[in-house]
Design a protein around this motif. Structure first.
Motif, PDB file in Angstrom:
ATOM      1  N   PRO A   1       0.884  -1.352   0.185  1.00  0.00           N
ATOM      2  CA  PRO A   1      -0.014  -0.110  -0.072  1.00  0.00           C
ATOM      3  C   PRO A   1       0.865   1.341   0.108  1.00  0.00           C
ATOM      4  O   PRO A   1       0.340   2.423   0.291  1.00  0.00           O
ATOM      5  CB  PRO A   1      -0.937  -0.041   1.168  1.00  0.00           C
ATOM      6  N   GLN A   2       2.033   1.040  -0.307  1.00  0.00           N
ATOM      7  CA  GLN A   2       3.014   2.377  -0.284  1.00  0.00           C
ATOM      8  C   GLN A   2       2.637   3.664  -0.653  1.00  0.00           C
ATOM      9  O   GLN A   2       2.456   4.695   0.184  1.00  0.00           O
ATOM     10  CB  GLN A   2       4.450   1.647  -1.063  1.00  0.00           C
ATOM     11  N   LEU A   3       2.052   3.485  -1.831  1.00  0.00           N
ATOM     12  CA  LEU A   3       1.982   5.009  -2.467  1.00  0.00           C
ATOM     13  C   LEU A   3       0.437   5.713  -1.866  1.00  0.00           C
ATOM     14  O   LEU A   3       0.599   6.748  -1.525  1.00  0.00           O
ATOM     15  CB  LEU A   3       1.319   4.817  -3.992  1.00  0.00           C
ATOM     16  N   TYR A   4      -0.370   4.712  -1.573  1.00  0.00           N
ATOM     17  CA  TYR A   4      -1.516   5.118  -0.943  1.00  0.00           C
ATOM     18  C   TYR A   4      -1.524   5.672   0.535  1.00  0.00           C
ATOM     19  O   TYR A   4      -2.015   6.470   0.964  1.00  0.00           O
ATOM     20  CB  TYR A   4      -2.654   4.133  -0.964  1.00  0.00           C
ATOM     21  N   LYS A   5      -0.584   4.808   1.384  1.00  0.00           N
ATOM     22  CA  LYS A   5      -0.527   5.420   2.622  1.00  0.00           C
ATOM     23  C   LYS A   5       0.506   6.750   2.752  1.00  0.00           C
ATOM     24  O   LYS A   5       0.174   7.421   3.703  1.00  0.00           O
ATOM     25  CB  LYS A   5       0.228   4.211   3.546  1.00  0.00           C
ATOM     26  N   GLN A   6       1.291   6.779   1.573  1.00  0.00           N
ATOM     27  CA  GLN A   6       1.923   8.013   1.674  1.00  0.00           C
ATOM     28  C   GLN A   6       1.025   9.279   1.309  1.00  0.00           C
ATOM     29  O   GLN A   6       1.158  10.274   1.808  1.00  0.00           O
ATOM     30  CB  GLN A   6       2.977   7.976   0.515  1.00  0.00           C
TER      31      GLN A   6
ATOM     32  N   LYS B   1      16.618 -13.259   9.204  1.00  0.00           N
ATOM     33  CA  LYS B   1      15.322 -13.009   8.419  1.00  0.00           C
ATOM     34  C   LYS B   1      14.947 -11.522   8.430  1.00  0.00           C
ATOM     35  O   LYS B   1      14.799 -10.968   9.554  1.00  0.00           O
ATOM     36  CB  LYS B   1      14.429 -14.074   9.103  1.00  0.00           C
ATOM     37  N   GLU B   2      14.580 -10.979   7.280  1.00  0.00           N
ATOM     38  CA  GLU B   2      13.985  -9.706   7.292  1.00  0.00           C
ATOM     39  C   GLU B   2      12.663  -9.745   7.691  1.00  0.00           C
ATOM     40  O   GLU B   2      11.820 -10.680   7.010  1.00  0.00           O
ATOM     41  CB  GLU B   2      14.472  -9.139   5.936  1.00  0.00           C
ATOM     42  N   ILE B   3      12.052  -8.898   8.581  1.00  0.00           N
ATOM     43  CA  ILE B   3      10.750  -8.892   8.602  1.00  0.00           C
ATOM     44  C   ILE B   3      10.187  -7.554   8.293  1.00  0.00           C
ATOM     45  O   ILE B   3       8.822  -7.476   8.030  1.00  0.00           O
ATOM     46  CB  ILE B   3      10.317  -9.381  10.230  1.00  0.00           C
ATOM     47  N   THR B   4      10.925  -6.424   8.543  1.00  0.00           N
ATOM     48  CA  THR B   4      10.235  -5.246   8.175  1.00  0.00           C
ATOM     49  C   THR B   4      11.329  -4.514   7.206  1.00  0.00           C
ATOM     50  O   THR B   4      12.794  -4.501   7.373  1.00  0.00           O
ATOM     51  CB  THR B   4      10.088  -4.254   9.439  1.00  0.00           C
ATOM     52  N   SER B   5      10.616  -3.509   6.411  1.00  0.00           N
ATOM     53  CA  SER B   5      11.549  -2.284   5.746  1.00  0.00           C
ATOM     54  C   SER B   5      10.850  -1.287   6.006  1.00  0.00           C
ATOM     55  O   SER B   5       9.388  -1.248   5.829  1.00  0.00           O
ATOM     56  CB  SER B   5      11.726  -2.431   4.097  1.00  0.00           C
ATOM     57  N   GLY B   6      11.635  -0.134   6.297  1.00  0.00           N
ATOM     58  CA  GLY B   6      11.020   1.110   6.240  1.00  0.00           C
ATOM     59  C   GLY B   6      11.829   2.374   6.019  1.00  0.00           C
ATOM     60  O   GLY B   6      13.066   1.963   5.602  1.00  0.00           O
TER      61      GLY B   6
HETATM   62  P1  AMO Z   1       9.369  -4.828   1.439  1.00  0.00           P
HETATM   63  O1  AMO Z   1       9.174  -5.130  -0.047  1.00  0.00           O
HETATM   64  O2  AMO Z   1      10.717  -5.030   2.043  1.00  0.00           O
HETATM   65  O3  AMO Z   1       8.869  -3.116   1.593  1.00  0.00           O
HETATM   66  O4  AMO Z   1       8.120  -5.810   2.227  1.00  0.00           O
HETATM   67  C1  AMO Z   1       8.033  -5.156   3.585  1.00  0.00           C
HETATM   68  C2  AMO Z   1       8.011  -6.728   4.316  1.00  0.00           C
HETATM   69  O5  AMO Z   1       6.974  -7.494   3.790  1.00  0.00           O
HETATM   70  C3  AMO Z   1       7.521  -8.943   3.976  1.00  0.00           C
HETATM   71  N1  AMO Z   1       7.560  -9.590   2.505  1.00  0.00           N
HETATM   72  C4  AMO Z   1       6.997 -10.824   2.327  1.00  0.00           C
HETATM   73  N2  AMO Z   1       6.662 -11.826   3.216  1.00  0.00           N
HETATM   74  C5  AMO Z   1       6.111 -12.807   2.388  1.00  0.00           C
HETATM   75  N3  AMO Z   1       6.334 -13.293   1.300  1.00  0.00           N
HETATM   76  C6  AMO Z   1       6.807 -12.247   0.421  1.00  0.00           C
HETATM   77  N4  AMO Z   1       7.134 -12.430  -0.867  1.00  0.00           N
HETATM   78  C7  AMO Z   1       7.252 -10.770   0.998  1.00  0.00           C
HETATM   79  N5  AMO Z   1       7.628  -9.856   0.487  1.00  0.00           N
HETATM   80  C8  AMO Z   1       7.698  -9.040   1.482  1.00  0.00           C
HETATM   81  C9  AMO Z   1       8.719  -8.907   4.574  1.00  0.00           C
HETATM   82  C10 AMO Z   1       9.053  -7.603   4.327  1.00  0.00           C
HETATM   83  O6  AMO Z   1      10.045  -7.127   5.392  1.00  0.00           O
HETATM   84  N6  AMO Z   1       6.495  -0.708   0.996  1.00  0.00           N
HETATM   85  C11 AMO Z   1       7.768  -1.207   1.423  1.00  0.00           C
HETATM   86  C12 AMO Z   1       7.461  -0.891   2.940  1.00  0.00           C
HETATM   87  C13 AMO Z   1       7.570   0.627   3.431  1.00  0.00           C
HETATM   88  O7  AMO Z   1       8.670   0.950   3.275  1.00  0.00           O
HETATM   89  O8  AMO Z   1       6.823   0.899   4.120  1.00  0.00           O
HETATM   90  C14 AMO Z   1       7.550  -2.683   1.287  1.00  0.00           C
HETATM   91  O9  AMO Z   1       6.930  -3.160   0.646  1.00  0.00           O
HETATM   92  O10 AMO Z   1       8.566  -8.927   6.054  1.00  0.00           O
END
Ligand code: AMO
Length: 454
Positions: A213-218, A376-381
């Protein structure tokens, strides 16, 4: 508790009442001893010794023993009960009797029986023969018959935890002044890169399932809402088959105005802490079933910069060109030094999407962060670009067409405050908190490269 009085056809001892269940197995206590009530559930096991039979009846709270005595029940009802296939659904009316030999301390002496749903035999997947599901090895078989798989308490436990996590997330956002929003899932543009899009035919126009929802939440940051969050599906046409990727996942997204990336990280770490606290409060039995102990992390969570990660990798004989994303191999090395939750900050601008804000003093670096647990990556921001000119030039630099993004960049032209936010994959969070090896375990009906049903 449901309706109580039970009628009975005295000739056949078959229940003819409207009451299907007075109490769940775990609700029955000493106070019920020597009184009659009705229980209902799935036939877990039947042991028929001829004149007497023991039926283990399972409901969502546990398992109880029903004892059927042929002489008392009558031959016809006794046969009806003892001929039942495993996993059939029944409602049984009976007398609660103390019984020291049964772990619950009581049994139900059957008086009347109502068969509600007969199970076919053989079952495609055993339920009672494997008290705990064997994880992963038979995942495909289990997912094919997910409704049976979910009858096992250690599998149910995953979804009880997931539900608590969602409660904690909603509590947390509300407590910090966020409002819940929903944004479109059929969209015209990519947000996270063009290759992972599922195309949809939207009448005469090409469209896509939303990746984020990136664009919409922005855009919401230009409204005065100031703090929003969304819990919704996100779709990624990822071709690769890994234990971390789903093609449909639940994205927890937030965006906050008049804020920078440090504010957004603060909300995130407090939210993680709240999730773990609430799970410990509500789900002790489920944690036991999953064999997991969750420590509430100390705040602030550890922070390392991208450059520090590169140094660490170099010390471990993995040299990465500056600017590249950190591959899984590198993350495994990082996890040895930082096994728990940790942020990676100060990313190269070129490695992050067009909306991540570069630092003014060194624009090669941006205000983006990832939250990881071990490898493991769980969040990006990130803190976002809020200057429309910079946004447009970033779009062009990334090879995107600014015209396609006009609906978004427009919101930046008429008063947009600085803002920051993040996206968290719910299944990834559940996966790390349950310590499960495959993200597919954490979604009821996973969508992956090969799986579209059930
Ligand atoms: P990103 O693409 O890193 O960032 O996704 C954010 C988080 O979503 C989860 N994720 C997934 N989980 C399961 N399967 C997938 N294929 C998958 N892809 C992503 C991960 C990841 O860390 N718009 C940015 C966020 C932001 O900046 O607000 C975004 O979508 O946990």
């Amino acid at each position: 508790m449901w309706f109580t009085m039970t009628e009975m056809d005295n000739d056949t001892k078959q229940k003819t009442s409207l009451t299907l269940r007075d109490k769940y197995s775990a609700e029955i206590s000493k106070e019920d001893f020597n009184s009659e009530l009705t229980v209902a559930g799935w036939v877990h096991e039947i042991r028929n010794l001829g004149g007497i039979a023991f039926i283990l009846l399972r409901d969502r709270t546990g398992i109880l023993q029903v004892t059927a005595i042929k002489k008392e029940l009558g031959a016809e009802t006794y046969k009806l009960l003892t001929d039942l296939t495993k996993e059939s659904v029944v409602s049984i009316h009976g007398l609660v009797q103390p019984n020291e030999k049964v772990s619950s301390g009581f049994e139900i002496l059957a008086i009347a029986v109502e068969v509600l749903g007969r199970a076919k035999a053989p079952l495609p997947l055993g339920v009672s023969d494997e008290d705990k599901a064997e994880l992963d090895t038979k995942l495909d078989t289990r997912l094919d018959s997910r409704f049976l798989d979910l009858r096992k308490p250690n599998i149910t436990a995953i979804f009880k935890l997931r539900s608590t996590i969602l409660s904690a997330i909603r509590q947390h956002f509300e407590g910090e002044g966020f409002i819940e929003i929903q944004t479109p899932k059929i969209v015209a543009t990519a947000t996270e890169g063009g290759t992972e899009l599922f195309p949809v035919q939207y009448f005469e126009k090409p469209a896509f399932l939303n990746q984020s929802p990136q664009l919409y939440k922005q855009i919401m940051m230009a409204t005065g809402f100031d703090r929003v969050y969304e819990i919704g599906p996100a779709f990624r046409a990822e071709d690769h088959d890994t234990v971390r990727h789903l093609n449909e996942f639940t994205s927890i997204d937030m965006e906050m105005a008049f804020a920078d990336e440090l504010d957004a990280m603060g909300v995130l770490e407090r939210l993680i802490r709240r999730c773990i606290k609430l799970i410990n409060e509500r789900n002790s039995k489920d944690l036991e079933l999953l064999n997991v102990k969750l420590d509430v992390p100390e705040l602030p969570l550890k922070r390392v910069t991208y450059d520090q990660v590169l140094e660490l990798l170099k010390d471990n004989d993995l040299e990465l060109p500056w600017g590249e994303d950190i591959p899984m191999e590198g993350m495994h090395i990082v996890a040895k030094t930082h096994p728990g939750f940790h942020f990676i900050t100060h990313w190269p601008t070129e490695s992050k999407p067009f909306y991540a804000l570069p630092y003014e003093v060194n624009p090669k670096l941006c205000r983006a962060f990832d939250l990881n647990y071990g490898a493991k990556e769980i969040t990006s921001g990130a803190q976002r670009v809020h200057n429309p000119e910079l946004l447009r030039s970033n779009l062009i630099d990334k090879g995107l067409n600014p015209e396609a993004f006009e609906f978004y960049t427009n919101a930046f032209e008429f008063g947009m405050p600085p803002h920051a936010g993040w996206g968290l994959g719910l299944e990834r969070l559940v996966m790390i908190l349950t310590d499960l090896p495959n993200v597919r375990e954490c979604v009821l009906f996973p969508r992956d490269r090969k799986r579209l049903v059930p």
